[in-house]
Design an enzyme around this catalytic site. Structure first.
Site, PDB file in Angstrom:
ATOM      1  N   MET A 103       0.001  33.601 -21.749  1.00  0.00           N
ATOM      2  CA  MET A 103       1.201  33.431 -22.567  1.00  0.00           C
ATOM      3  C   MET A 103       0.942  32.472 -23.732  1.00  0.00           C
ATOM      4  O   MET A 103       1.454  32.660 -24.842  1.00  0.00           O
ATOM      5  CB  MET A 103       2.373  32.936 -21.703  1.00  0.00           C
ATOM      6  CG  MET A 103       3.687  32.915 -22.433  1.00  0.00           C
ATOM      7  SD  MET A 103       4.120  34.517 -23.128  1.00  0.00           S
ATOM      8  CE  MET A 103       5.103  35.241 -21.826  1.00  0.00           C
TER       9      MET A 103
ATOM     10  N   PHE B 109       0.839  -1.202   0.000  1.00  0.00           N
ATOM     11  CA  PHE B 109       0.000   0.000   0.000  1.00  0.00           C
ATOM     12  C   PHE B 109       0.880   1.261   0.000  1.00  0.00           C
ATOM     13  O   PHE B 109       1.775   1.393   0.827  1.00  0.00           O
ATOM     14  CB  PHE B 109      -0.921   0.001   1.231  1.00  0.00           C
ATOM     15  CG  PHE B 109      -1.776   1.244   1.304  1.00  0.00           C
ATOM     16  CD1 PHE B 109      -2.726   1.499   0.315  1.00  0.00           C
ATOM     17  CD2 PHE B 109      -1.617   2.161   2.333  1.00  0.00           C
ATOM     18  CE1 PHE B 109      -3.498   2.654   0.364  1.00  0.00           C
ATOM     19  CE2 PHE B 109      -2.389   3.302   2.387  1.00  0.00           C
ATOM     20  CZ  PHE B 109      -3.339   3.559   1.400  1.00  0.00           C
TER      21      PHE B 109
END
Ligand SMILES: Cc1ncc(C[n+]2csc(CCOP(=O)(O)OP(=O)(O)O)c2C)c(N)n1
Length: 579
Positions: free
Chosen positions: A491, A128
């Site tokens: 941009m 896990f």
């Protein structure tokens, strides 16, 4: 068998039994760490449990995402010159650090990142939250290492700090298995001063320095480019003394900004794609180009085949891998910029290059007329990013730490802020990481609590790490956030307009009410849309004792100029879209 050394015996006497987790904290304290940026989780819980007992000695900043952890640590490191320290758990915690680590690697920022890892018997079992963060971070760290026993912790941490800050700085990652955190051992600590086979800095080559001085003395049009290396080596004074003695005009890279006072008479501006006109065109007219602590990034060079071909190139650089990587040096001086510049200043003749310096002033006049006037004193009603940035700079007497995100806002912040102190400009250079600005401002404010910290962010970049407003609120950090809000990924839209025939493909943003969001975090704010409101609101923001968010609606489709189009030569820099 030889008798153990006196040093070893002293260390042994001082050794105390403790867990690996406690050893992590004690090792960090030995390194002088005062602030840790982190986010807990299962695999690093023993370390967090140990931290509980050290609340008085070390400040822990809980960000809202691990990307925030690492950018905040970067902001802290950049403003202080110290190593930024990050904690994260295994799996997603560790992988969330990666963007920031890559950013720190390319921008030479010293970090020590400590990630929790599953217990060593589980390694390789897909346990896990197991991820191979050592493998993942290999290309973006200066060094990384997995610790599986508590005994390794002090040495690994000592080496991590040494590697992170020595030579060309960079990020280091230590991955710490859970059993190494739980295990007990006899702790003692010794800072690292040397590692076999690691050469952080080469001794200066006096012959090369003499050759460099010879070229500089004979030059009619010398030009100096300074990069972040000047700041990293603390060579700001040496840089100034050198250019003043040799009469050399200088320009900074994006990350070099603030190494030299913006108003210094030999400071000619910023290099690069959206840098100043003079420094870009003069690169292709100078006869000797002296590059100090910079790496000829492609945003600086444009087309390398048409870059400074006429000039002899001198490169002062600490990292041997940067020499001749992009631009071939006629004389390369390996070593720390502070030492190289000090020595070079002694060797060169005192000179003035009045006419040559004047050429830069003429170029600045052209840029003023064609670009800067329009940005700072616009005739149109809509606000420009430039005027907002310049106002913030002036209202803080050009003393603030300017943190910028990425995009048009970043370029406006770099172009129109003025700097009077070093380590005052923090932005993501090499990686261009949107989302950097807000968390980096957190680290900057913690590192420089007595300075005003103003973060300029775009509406796009803000939404990548907006949750860090929670960290600002929880820590009561008086960071001033200025959103340069154009409702576009500005941009990218600019490139679409200029190079993709105005085809605005998925760059328009429908934004939330940022002021309401800030208020939800307990941070006051205001939105401004007109020039009349701006100054009052900006003054209110700066005068406010706590954090503040100013949402400035700027012109939607403004462009940042000058611009060296991608792949063009620095000589082909454009002053407007009409060119
Ligand atoms: C994480 C990330 N994704 C995408 C990009 C590409 N990119 C560069 S600038 C930019 C637009 C930024 O928009 P905004 O934050 O609104 O700032 P503006 O340019 O409008 O000032 C984008 C998408 C990036 N640099 N970083």
């Amino acid at each position: 068998m030889t008798a153990p050394s006196k040093e070893f015996m002293e260390m042994k006497q001082e050794a105390i039994q403790m867990t690996g987790a406690e050893a992590v904290i004690r090792s960090l304290l030995e390194e002088g760490v005062e602030t840790i940026f982190g986010y807990p989780g299962g695999a690093i819980m023993p370390v967090y449990d140990a931290l509980y007992d050290f609340k008085e000695q070390v400040r822990h900043i809980l960000t809202r995402h691990e990307q925030g952890v690492v950018h905040a640590a970067q902001g802290y490191a950049r403003v202080t010159g110290k190593v930024g320290v990050c904690f994260a758990t295994s799996g997603p915690g560790a992988t969330n650090l990666i963007t920031g680590i890559a950013d720190a690697m390319i921008d030479s920022t010293p970090l020590v990142c400590i990630t929790g890892q599953v217990a060593s018997p589980l390694l390789g079992t897909d346990a896990f939250q197991e991820s191979d963060v050592v493998g993942i971070s290999m290309p973006v760290t200066k060094w990384n290492y997995q610790i599986t026993t508590p005994e390794e912790i002090p040495t690994a941490i000592a080496q991590a700090f040494y590697i992170a800050h020595s030579g060309r700085p960079g990020p280091v990652l230590l991955d710490l298995t859970k059993d190494a955190q739980f295990g007990k051992f006899d702790f003692s600590y010794k800072c690292c001063e040397k590692i076999r086979s690691y050469v952080p800095e080469f001794p200066l080559d006096k012959e090369n320095l003499k050759n460099a001085a010879g070229l500089i003395d004979g030059a009619k049009k010398p030009f100096l480019l300074f990069g972040q290396g000047v700041i990293l080596s603390g060579a700001e004074r040496e840089l100034q003394e050198f250019i003043e003695k040799a009469g050399i005009p200088a320009a900074g890279t994006l990350l070099g900004l603030s190494a030299l006072d913006s108003d210094h008479k030999l400071h000619t501006g910023m290099l690069g794609m959206h840098g100043n006109y003079g420094p870009n065109i003069k690169t292709n007219e100078c006869d000797v180009l002296i590059a100090v602590g910079m790496r000829f990034d492609d945003r600086v060079t444009g087309d390398v085949k048409r870059y400074a071909r006429q000039a002899k190139v001198i490169h002062l650089e600490i990292d041997p891998s940067e020499i001749d990587k992009i631009i071939k040096a006629d004389v390369a001086v390996l070593g720390d910029a502070k030492k190289s510049l000090r020595m070079l200043t002694r060797l060169v003749k005192k000179q003035e290059h009045k006419e040559w310096v004047n050429e830069f002033h003429q170029a600045a006049g052209i840029e003023m007329e064609k670009v800067i006037q329009r940005d700072l004193f616009p005739a149109k009603a809509g606000l420009t990013m430039g005027e907002v940035v310049r106002m913030a700079s002036e209202l803080t007497n050009n003393h603030s730490v300017v943190v910028a995100d990425v995009g048009q806002n970043q370029m406006a912040a770099a172009r129109y802020s003025k700097f009077t102190q070093t380590r005052s400009h923090i932005s993501s250079g090499g990686l261009g990481t949107m989302g950097f600005g807000l968390p980096a401002a957190i680290g900057a404010k913690i590192g420089a609590p007595d300075r005003e910290v103003v973060a300029f962010v775009g509406d796009g970049g803000l939404q990548m790490t907006i949750q860090e407003l929670g960290t600002i609120a929880q820590e009561h950090l008086p960071v001033k956030v200025v959103v340069l809000n154009n409702h576009f990924l500005g941009m990218v839209r600019q490139w679409q307009q200029l190079f993709f025939e105005h085809r605005y493909s998925f760059t328009e943003m429908v934004n939330p009410d940022f002021v309401k969001i800030a208020e939800g975090f307990g941070i006051p704010g205001k939105q401004v849309t007109t020039r009349q409101e701006l100054q009052v609101a900006m003054k209110e923001m700066i005068g406010h004792p706590g954090p503040y968010l100013l949402d400035v609606l700027v012109e939607k489709e403004d462009n940042i100029f000058p611009m060296v189009p991608s792949g063009a030569s620095v000589s082909d820099i454009l002053l407007s879209a009409e060119e």
